[in-house]
Structures are given as structure tokens and as C-alpha cells.
Design a protein around this motif. Structure first.
Motif, PDB file in Angstrom:
ATOM      1  N   LYS A   1      -9.178  22.236  29.711  1.00  0.00           N
ATOM      2  CA  LYS A   1     -10.342  22.119  28.834  1.00  0.00           C
ATOM      3  C   LYS A   1     -10.634  20.665  28.472  1.00  0.00           C
ATOM      4  O   LYS A   1     -11.740  20.341  28.071  1.00  0.00           O
TER       5      LYS A   1
ATOM      6  N   ASP B   1     -13.606  29.859  32.556  1.00  0.00           N
ATOM      7  CA  ASP B   1     -12.396  30.639  32.809  1.00  0.00           C
ATOM      8  C   ASP B   1     -12.746  32.059  33.233  1.00  0.00           C
ATOM      9  O   ASP B   1     -13.922  32.406  33.388  1.00  0.00           O
TER      10      ASP B   1
ATOM     11  N   TRP C   1     -15.902  25.812  29.992  1.00  0.00           N
ATOM     12  CA  TRP C   1     -15.039  24.669  29.681  1.00  0.00           C
ATOM     13  C   TRP C   1     -15.806  23.362  29.828  1.00  0.00           C
ATOM     14  O   TRP C   1     -15.768  22.509  28.967  1.00  0.00           O
TER      15      TRP C   1
END
Length: 130
Positions: free
Chosen positions: A66, A91, A97
Motif C-alpha cells: 500500500k 487487492d 491501493w
């Protein structure tokens, strides 16, 4: 003005043939345009799917977190060199992210649409790629 009378058989036949010719030209022009549009859309979809598959296999070994670290910068450079200037990293649950370029709309969107997730799973069956 005089009323024009179409009493001559030759004039009537010429008008009918002209109308039929015009209708024929319009019909086939529309059919050709529609066919070419369908072919272009299909071609773009196939090329997009192939690009996603190629990039997914190339990025399979890279680890993304991240945080915007060196791995993220390497992936961003890789994407730009492959002609991809807009991309989203998310994800398995669809939580975003990273997104390039960042826009106001992109900042407000926190999750990827379920339909897009489904399509990506079809394109890349290996879940490590998603």
C-alpha cells in the motif's frame, strides 16, 4: 407555377430506379459501417485482453504494498513503457491501493466495481495476479 405531371413512362421508371438505387446505397453503407464498428470493438477488446494477460504475467513476480515505495515506482515505470498511462492497483476485495493518474473522481472511489473484478478474474485466472 405549373403542376408538373409525370405522365411519361420513362420519367416514372427513371424516378423509381433512382429511388431504389438511393435506398440500396444507403442500406449497404449502413451495413458496412455497422460491420466495421463491430470489428473495431472486437479487435480493441481482444488487444486489451492480451495486454492485460501479458502485463499480468510480467508483473506476477513483483510485490506491491500500500506504500508508494521503490517496487511501486518500478511497476509504474514498467506500465508507462508498455503504453499504459492510466492504471489502478487493488487487492482481491477490490480496495484500491494505487491509481494513476490521481483525479478527484479517483480519490472519491475507494473500491473497484464487482463486474470489473469478475472480468479480471476471467482474464487472469491465477489469483496472484489480482
Amino acid at each position: 407555377m405549373k403542376n408538373i405531371k409525370f405522365s411519361s413512362l420513362r420519367i416514372k421508371i427513371a424516378i423509381i430506379y433512382s429511388l431504389l438505387t438511393l435506398i440500396n446505397i444507403v442500406f449497404f453503407s449502413v451495413m458496412i459501417f455497422e460491420n466495421q464498428t463491430d470489428l473495431l470493438i472486437t479487435n480493441i477488446q481482444i488487444k486489451s485482453n492480451n495486454l492485460v494477460k501479458t502485463i499480468a504475467t510480467d508483473l506476477q513476480e513483483r510485490v506491491v504494498s500500500k506504500k508508494k515505495n521503490l517496487n511501486y515506482k518500478n511497476i509504474k515505470n514498467y506500465m508507462l513503457t508498455n503504453g499504459v498511462d492510466q492504471f489502478t492497483i487493488f487487492d482481491k476485495e477490490g480496495n484500491i491501493w494505487h491509481q494513476e493518474p490521481i483525479s478527484e473522481v479517483a480519490q472519491k472511489r475507494l473500491k473497484i466495481d464487482a463486474n470489473l473484478q469478475k472480468k479480471l478474474k476471467e482474464i487472469t485466472p491465477d489469483e496472484k495476479n489480482i
